[in-house]
Motif scaffolding. Structure first.
Motif, PDB file in Angstrom:
ATOM      1  N   GLU A 138       0.825  -1.210   0.000  1.00 26.37           N
ATOM      2  CA  GLU A 138       0.000   0.000   0.000  1.00 26.37           C
ATOM      3  C   GLU A 138       0.858   1.258   0.000  1.00 26.37           C
ATOM      4  O   GLU A 138       0.532   2.254  -0.663  1.00 26.37           O
ATOM      5  N   LEU A 139       1.950   1.227   0.739  1.00 29.77           N
ATOM      6  CA  LEU A 139       2.813   2.413   0.800  1.00 29.77           C
ATOM      7  C   LEU A 139       3.460   2.679  -0.550  1.00 29.77           C
ATOM      8  O   LEU A 139       3.517   3.839  -0.997  1.00 29.77           O
ATOM      9  N   THR A 140       3.967   1.651  -1.214  1.00 29.94           N
ATOM     10  CA  THR A 140       4.581   1.875  -2.525  1.00 29.94           C
ATOM     11  C   THR A 140       3.537   2.331  -3.545  1.00 29.94           C
ATOM     12  O   THR A 140       3.854   3.099  -4.462  1.00 29.94           O
ATOM     13  N   GLY A 141       2.287   1.885  -3.388  1.00 36.19           N
ATOM     14  CA  GLY A 141       1.230   2.396  -4.254  1.00 36.19           C
ATOM     15  C   GLY A 141       1.029   3.893  -4.079  1.00 36.19           C
ATOM     16  O   GLY A 141       0.855   4.639  -5.049  1.00 36.19           O
ATOM     17  N   ALA A 142       1.063   4.353  -2.818  1.00 38.29           N
ATOM     18  CA  ALA A 142       0.928   5.791  -2.545  1.00 38.29           C
ATOM     19  C   ALA A 142       2.151   6.556  -3.041  1.00 38.29           C
ATOM     20  O   ALA A 142       2.034   7.652  -3.598  1.00 38.29           O
ATOM     21  N   ILE A 143       3.335   5.985  -2.850  1.00 33.76           N
ATOM     22  CA  ILE A 143       4.557   6.634  -3.336  1.00 33.76           C
ATOM     23  C   ILE A 143       4.514   6.754  -4.856  1.00 33.76           C
ATOM     24  O   ILE A 143       4.895   7.789  -5.425  1.00 33.76           O
ATOM     25  N   ASP A 144       4.042   5.716  -5.518  1.00 30.17           N
ATOM     26  CA  ASP A 144       3.929   5.741  -6.973  1.00 30.17           C
ATOM     27  C   ASP A 144       3.092   6.932  -7.442  1.00 30.17           C
ATOM     28  O   ASP A 144       3.468   7.656  -8.373  1.00 30.17           O
TER      29      ASP A 144
ATOM     30  N   LEU B 287       2.538   9.698  -5.818  1.00 33.55           N
ATOM     31  CA  LEU B 287       3.234  10.945  -5.493  1.00 33.55           C
ATOM     32  C   LEU B 287       4.404  11.211  -6.432  1.00 33.55           C
ATOM     33  O   LEU B 287       4.727  12.362  -6.716  1.00 33.55           O
ATOM     34  N   VAL B 288       5.052  10.136  -6.903  1.00 31.00           N
ATOM     35  CA  VAL B 288       6.097  10.317  -7.916  1.00 31.00           C
ATOM     36  C   VAL B 288       5.491  10.972  -9.155  1.00 31.00           C
ATOM     37  O   VAL B 288       6.071  11.888  -9.748  1.00 31.00           O
TER      38      VAL B 288
ATOM     39  N   ARG C 143      -1.412   7.972   1.691  1.00 26.01           N
ATOM     40  CA  ARG C 143      -0.772   9.209   1.219  1.00 26.01           C
ATOM     41  C   ARG C 143      -0.111   9.931   2.388  1.00 26.01           C
ATOM     42  O   ARG C 143       1.025  10.413   2.278  1.00 26.01           O
ATOM     43  N   ASN C 144      -0.813  10.016   3.516  1.00 23.17           N
ATOM     44  CA  ASN C 144      -0.219  10.657   4.689  1.00 23.17           C
ATOM     45  C   ASN C 144       0.986   9.873   5.188  1.00 23.17           C
ATOM     46  O   ASN C 144       1.976  10.449   5.660  1.00 23.17           O
TER      47      ASN C 144
END
Length: 367
Positions: free
Chosen positions: A23-29, A31-32, A340-341
């Protein structure tokens, strides 16, 4: 300096740590794509990997080995010249200080009986090595920060804190079809049948719940190869639902009278936050990280006090206004816990290592 992400989680059996990383890498993706995170490449061991449709993160399969051997011997080579982000408790010692690792809790020190001797010995060695090499350490609660600080003999501010997210549980409306609780009132438990999840505390609830026409439904499985299961033999009267899909779990949270979260040790306590996000009142074991994460949104019991859990259940089940108030407070608190947060928290902690990005439109970490 290029940012690499340890993608070993994409080849591992799915659990809470893998959920966090995915889930975190999905949010980072995402934001990239907005220019709010630097470009990054996920490095993955050879072999089948869970499919993840990253749009902006690069992804490369590298090396020949797998598991810890790949992580310790090959990953440092393929991430050379860059900074490595490790999201799942482990990281290569050879990478030294040019990396960050998210360590979710200090369980291998605090609850050693829950892990095999080989598992806890390796993880203790790894954590001490990473601390000594000055790797950047991150965890997911003030409770875990304090426990890791004490166990690794580090100043608390050497360990950064980020939150987790719960918004994945809201992606669809859910579906109870095929589950034995469909159309029946029930109280929900989410947790594997392992010692520190403290499911033995539930045995006193089955009869009082039955008297009120409520079933006890338990989601989760036992992982006997690593953990030493205990305390579940007396739960024969409960509905053992086993592993369920996210769609089913969302529906279970929304339909349940409340969630009982009896775990005696958690680094964060994601099921409690998932429940709050679905408007499900939470009854939780006091202590650990849960009071920090749920605060006034949950009702707490002490498993050491006979009748404490049953009294809490009666308070929620028997008082509709109290249950509705808990639901409202939980919904408000869970709104802070988004992936996202979480990515924003991590970006702020690693700004010096991964470079400046434009300011993220996210909310501050809840205290």
């Amino acid at each position: 300096m290029h940012l690499y992400i340890n993608g070993r989680f994409l080849t591992q059996r799915f659990s809470g740590v893998q959920r966090f990383a995915i889930e975190l890498t999905g949010a980072i993706d995402a934001l990239v794509g907005e220019g709010a995170w630097p470009a990054a490449t996920i490095l993955v061991p050879p072999g089948p990997a869970a499919p993840r449709p990253y749009r902006f993160l690069g992804m490369r399969q590298v090396g020949r080995a797998s598991g810890h051997l790949w992580e310790q011997l090959e990953l440092p080579y393929f991430s050379r010249g860059g900074f490595l982000l490790n999201l799942g408790n482990t990281a290569p010692l050879a990478k030294g200080s040019r990396q960050a690792v998210v360590i979710h809790d200090a369980g291998v020190y605090d609850i050693p009986h829950a892990y095999s001797p080989a598992f806890r010995t390796w993880y203790r060695t790894l954590y001490r090595g990473l601390a000594g090499l000055d790797a950047s350490l991150v965890t997911v609660s003030r409770f875990s920060q304090a426990r890791l600080s004490a166990r690794l003999h580090l100043a608390p501010d050497r360990i950064g804190i980020m939150r987790e997210g719960s918004d994945h549980i809201l992606r669809d409306s859910g579906d109870l079809s095929g589950l034995p609780v469909d159309g029946k009132p029930f109280v929900l438990v989410v947790g594997n049948l392992v010692a520190h999840k403290n499911l033995s505390a539930l045995t006193a609830c089955i009869t009082p719940l039955r008297e009120r026409g409520l079933a006890l439904a338990i989601v989760g499985t036992g992982v006997r190869t690593i953990f030493q299961s205990a305390g579940h033999e007396a739960l024969a009267g409960a509905l053992m639902l086993g592993r369920v899909t996210d769609r089913q779990l969302s529906a279970l949270y929304k339909a349940a009278t409340c969630l009982i979260f009896p775990s005696s040790y958690e680094g964060f306590g994601l099921p409690a936050v998932e429940a709050m996000a679905c408007g499900c009142p939470v009854i939780a074991q006091s202590g650990g990280s849960i009071a920090e994460i749920c605060a006034e949104a949950a009702l707490y019991f002490d498993a050491r006090v006979p009748g404490s859990l049953v009294d809490a259940l009666r308070e929620v089940v028997g008082d509709r206004e109290r249950a509705e108030a808990m639901s409202r407070i939980g919904l408000g608190r869970s709104a802070h816990y988004t992936w996202r947060n979480a990515a924003s928290d991590l970006s702020g902690l690693l700004r010096d290592q991964i470079g400046e990005t434009r300011r993220l439109g996210t909310e501050r970490l809840v205290r």
